[in-house]
Design a protein around this motif. Sequence first.
Motif, short mmCIF file in Angstrom:
data_model
loop_
_atom_site.label_atom_id
_atom_site.label_comp_id
_atom_site.label_asym_id
_atom_site.label_seq_id
_atom_site.Cartn_x
_atom_site.Cartn_y
_atom_site.Cartn_z
N ASN A 8 0.81 -1.21 0.00
CA ASN A 8 0.00 0.00 0.00
C ASN A 8 0.85 1.27 0.00
O ASN A 8 0.34 2.36 -0.18
N ASN A 9 2.16 1.10 0.21
CA ASN A 9 3.05 2.26 0.18
C ASN A 9 3.98 2.25 -1.03
O ASN A 9 4.93 3.02 -1.09
N VAL A 10 3.73 1.35 -1.98
CA VAL A 10 4.61 1.24 -3.13
C VAL A 10 4.16 2.19 -4.21
O VAL A 10 3.02 2.11 -4.69
N SER A 11 5.05 3.05 -4.63
CA SER A 11 4.72 3.96 -5.72
C SER A 11 4.95 3.27 -7.04
O SER A 11 5.57 2.22 -7.11
N SER A 12 4.46 3.86 -8.10
CA SER A 12 4.56 3.24 -9.41
C SER A 12 5.99 3.10 -9.88
O SER A 12 6.29 2.25 -10.72
N ASN A 13 6.90 3.91 -9.35
CA ASN A 13 8.29 3.77 -9.76
C ASN A 13 9.12 2.96 -8.77
O ASN A 13 10.34 2.88 -8.88
N GLY A 14 8.46 2.37 -7.78
CA GLY A 14 9.14 1.46 -6.86
C GLY A 14 10.04 2.13 -5.84
O GLY A 14 10.95 1.51 -5.31
N GLU A 15 9.83 3.40 -5.51
CA GLU A 15 10.73 4.15 -4.64
C GLU A 15 10.84 3.56 -3.24
O GLU A 15 11.88 3.65 -2.62
N THR A 16 9.79 2.96 -2.74
CA THR A 16 9.81 2.49 -1.35
C THR A 16 10.12 1.00 -1.23
O THR A 16 10.08 0.48 -0.13
N LEU A 17 10.39 0.33 -2.32
CA LEU A 17 10.65 -1.09 -2.25
C LEU A 17 11.96 -1.36 -1.51
O LEU A 17 12.98 -0.71 -1.75
N LYS A 18 11.94 -2.34 -0.64
CA LYS A 18 13.09 -2.62 0.21
C LYS A 18 14.28 -3.13 -0.59
O LYS A 18 15.43 -3.00 -0.15
N ILE A 19 14.03 -3.70 -1.76
CA ILE A 19 15.13 -4.19 -2.59
C ILE A 19 16.11 -3.07 -2.91
O ILE A 19 17.31 -3.30 -3.04
N LEU A 20 15.61 -1.84 -3.02
CA LEU A 20 16.46 -0.71 -3.34
C LEU A 20 17.32 -0.29 -2.15
O LEU A 20 18.40 0.28 -2.33
N GLU A 21 16.86 -0.60 -0.95
CA GLU A 21 17.67 -0.35 0.24
C GLU A 21 18.72 -1.44 0.42
O GLU A 21 19.84 -1.17 0.83
N ILE A 22 18.35 -2.67 0.09
CA ILE A 22 19.27 -3.80 0.24
C ILE A 22 20.41 -3.68 -0.77
O ILE A 22 21.58 -3.94 -0.45
N ASP A 23 20.09 -3.30 -1.99
CA ASP A 23 21.09 -3.16 -3.05
C ASP A 23 20.96 -1.79 -3.70
O ASP A 23 20.23 -1.60 -4.67
N PRO A 24 21.68 -0.78 -3.18
CA PRO A 24 21.57 0.58 -3.72
C PRO A 24 21.95 0.71 -5.18
O PRO A 24 21.54 1.67 -5.84
N TRP A 25 22.73 -0.24 -5.71
CA TRP A 25 23.11 -0.19 -7.13
C TRP A 25 21.89 -0.34 -8.04
O TRP A 25 21.96 -0.08 -9.24
N LEU A 26 20.77 -0.76 -7.48
CA LEU A 26 19.56 -0.92 -8.28
C LEU A 26 18.75 0.37 -8.41
O LEU A 26 17.78 0.41 -9.19
N LYS A 27 19.11 1.40 -7.68
CA LYS A 27 18.30 2.62 -7.69
C LYS A 27 18.11 3.24 -9.08
O LYS A 27 17.03 3.76 -9.38
#
Length: 680
Positions: A8-27
């Motif tokens: 419910n907190n996921v934006s269409s561009n995936g900004e809040t997905l935890k995968i981006l915190e785990i692997d910052p190279w994916l940002k």
Amino acid sequence: MMKKNNYNNVSSNGETLKILEIDPWLKPYKKDIGLRMNSYKRTKHSLLGDEGNFKDFANGHHFFGFHKSEDGWYYREWAPAAEALFLIGDFNSWNRESHPLTKKEGGVWEIFIPGKEALAHKSKVKVRVKSKGTDRDRIPLYIRKVVQDPNTHDFSGQIWEPEEPYKWSDENFRVDSAKPPLIYETHIGMAQEKEGIGTYKEFEDNILPRVKAMGYNTIQIMAIMEHPYYASFGYHVSNYFAASSWFGTPEELKSLVDKAHSMGIAVLMDIVQSHAVKNFAEGINEFDGTAHQFFHSGGRGYHKAWDSKLFNYGKHEVIHFLLSSIKYWLEEYHFDGFRFDGVTSMIYHDHGLGTAFDEYSKYFSLNTDIEALTYLQFANELIKEIRPDAISIAEDMSGMPGMCLPVAYGGIGFDYRLAMGMPDFWVNTLKRKDEDWDLGKLWHELSTSRPGEKRIAYVESHDQALVGDKTLIFRMADKEMYWHMNKDSQNISIDRAIALHKMIRFITISLGSEGYLNFMGNEFGHPEWIDFPREGNGWSFKHCRRLWSLSDNPFLRYEDLKNFDIAMIRLMSEEGLIGGGNPQPLWLDQKKKIIAFRKRDYVFIFNFHPTESHEGFGIPIHEEGSYQVVLDTDEHRFGGYERISHNTVYEVGTLPKYHTHSGIVIYLPSRTAMVLKKIK
């Protein structure tokens, strides 16, 4: 659809997905990850609505196929483009007109046959399918057993409805997630020493006790799904709800699983949903007369390298069919999870053939098949809904980011990925002179993984043992194995092969991966290759079996390798040394070919140099304590020369050559590995 508290907190561009915190190279690729997550949410909603779940959705096997009722039998098929269907078989003397099915809504066909005895247990059946320009006799899509006529070699479906259903005794078995999977990869047919096809019963009686004695806690069984060509190794699947009749009956497979569970062994199935056999007579291809019923049309629906058909994962009916298959194997046979074959082929339009995945952009291009990724997310979600303790493993050589992260994080949901770069690394390393081995690359390959994602380490699987390739030991020893594997024989090539066989396995299992896999027989250096019976070898079974007697012979060096594998597995398992984060590097010496590292209270030391032994070598430890050798590859029971003391206690002190470091001074024989335990 997703449950209301998911994403419910996921934006269409995936900004809040935890995968981006785990692997910052994916940002930089957050929009691409957002696209695949939007595909997941959108497709899930269209399938399940607001509050549905996959466990209730994946029930095709409870509706389609043959089902006995109080008054008779129902038989249903999904064949939207068909013009007419007729049930034929023993029960009606194969009359091709007498039992037509009626077409219902949604391309569903149905017939009710009155009388509980109308279809007898073991009677043979097929369905005649008429469509535009075709009139074929087919095997029902949801059939649960298939048999081959010994005279005509034709396959037929078989009604399987024994009077007494199998009585399970494993209700309390669960996979212990606290224990890393130690996987013994197996194939039922070639697991026996006889020149013929082994059976479920023979495997249960003869092989399960071996697996237990060797210390492996999981078996992964290949070729369980029905396949018409034995030599396909089970990868050209024809029937998605039928256990392979090459090896016995459904009850015998259930007994095997039940027995494994009683021994504390989890059972994984090698599931093939990446492609299907193209055959009409045996498989599901063009069941309703169209190429697009299950598969993509045209070139996208055909895998040139595998000569097989490719599923359309964007089609709801295909998702339903494949997910129902997963649920069926979990429910009916009590499998504890799956190794998904050919994931790389599924998730890229070019199937990953010839692509070097050396930069992140290659994972998020137009080449990526988002529909396939969405399906795999559904598959993993279904598995966990049914069996939260179940294991799912991805055979993905590309290393797709997030493959082994939870779907809730933006991942694909697998528990583990096979570290497919490891066997390739060892093959390439063995092509070099021993003096030229790159220990830096070795450390990187074996210890590096994607953040938060778990790997299954292995030196060689069945892939490296197939005809046209070579097993690890055969690469090193080759023809000398035919003459010098007797313990009394002296041979330089064999000595090298035996020593490195142990060292390579030991460093592979110990350098950080969260699980380990071995193909049956490779632990004792099974000679030669795997070659299934085929026309080119005169249909011989000589190379399609396992010569267990070699490892049981006290006069042969195969026994030494088996004994080392048992000791290695026991140490790594009982002391909790698999996984647990990255090992702490202590020493890496490219010139002297020495690697040392620490895991908790254990120090691992490897001297890969072919000739140089080192007296009084200093290994930094960086903390006080006393250490003692608990296992080494040079022990006499492993075919070694007993050059390493297990009685000496090594006290940590100031190293003579490095006064700023504290450590132990120890003798390091050439081509040996050892592990020391902190005793105080």
